[in-house]
Design a protein around this motif. Structure first.
Motif, short mmCIF file in Angstrom:
data_model
loop_
_atom_site.label_atom_id
_atom_site.label_comp_id
_atom_site.label_asym_id
_atom_site.label_seq_id
_atom_site.Cartn_x
_atom_site.Cartn_y
_atom_site.Cartn_z
N LYS A 140 0.22 -0.71 -6.59
CA LYS A 140 1.09 -1.88 -6.63
C LYS A 140 0.88 -2.66 -7.92
O LYS A 140 1.84 -3.09 -8.57
N ILE B 210 7.39 1.16 -6.98
CA ILE B 210 6.38 1.99 -6.32
C ILE B 210 7.13 3.15 -5.66
O ILE B 210 8.10 2.92 -4.94
N THR C 146 4.00 4.56 -0.70
CA THR C 146 3.79 3.26 -0.08
C THR C 146 3.05 3.44 1.23
O THR C 146 3.10 4.49 1.86
#
Length: 114
Positions: free
Chosen positions: A14, A24, A29
């Protein structure tokens, strides 16, 4: 050497994305839900499945879609597997390992039946 936790790696990604002003990646994630599991499944109902071509039709048209842009040009697609197969057959014929020749009588009988 100590192992780095997944939480710390995610925070690092991040931070890197924020520094370089890049998004991202969805697959990286935490708890990402990008729908790939659903998209890879076959359609479950008949009404949805009818919108997709059958596997046989898709396989048959795949080659045609690859050849279509080459039509009208001086380039022609080459089927390497077929050319290798034909070369092997020629080599076997030279060594006398090919299919036996038909007798002339059998050929005449076949022509009479037609």
């Amino acid at each position: 050497m100590t192992s780095i936790s997944a939480q710390r790696l995610f925070e690092l990604k991040k931070l890197t994305a924020r520094i370089f002003a890049s998004p991202i990646p969805l697959t990286q994630t935490k708890n990402s839900r990008n729908g790939s599991r659903i998209l890879l499944k076959k359609p479950s109902s008949i009404s949805i499945g009818s919108h997709y071509p059958s596997k046989e039709y898709y396989e048959a048209t795949k080659v045609q879609r690859l050849i279509a842009p080459l039509k009208g040009t001086r380039y022609e697609p080459v089927d390497f597997d077929e050319s290798i197969r034909l070369l092997k057959i020629e080599e076997k014929k030279k060594r006398g390992k090919g299919a036996p020749k038909k007798k002339e009588e059998d050929v005449k009988d076949i022509k009479k039946k037609k």
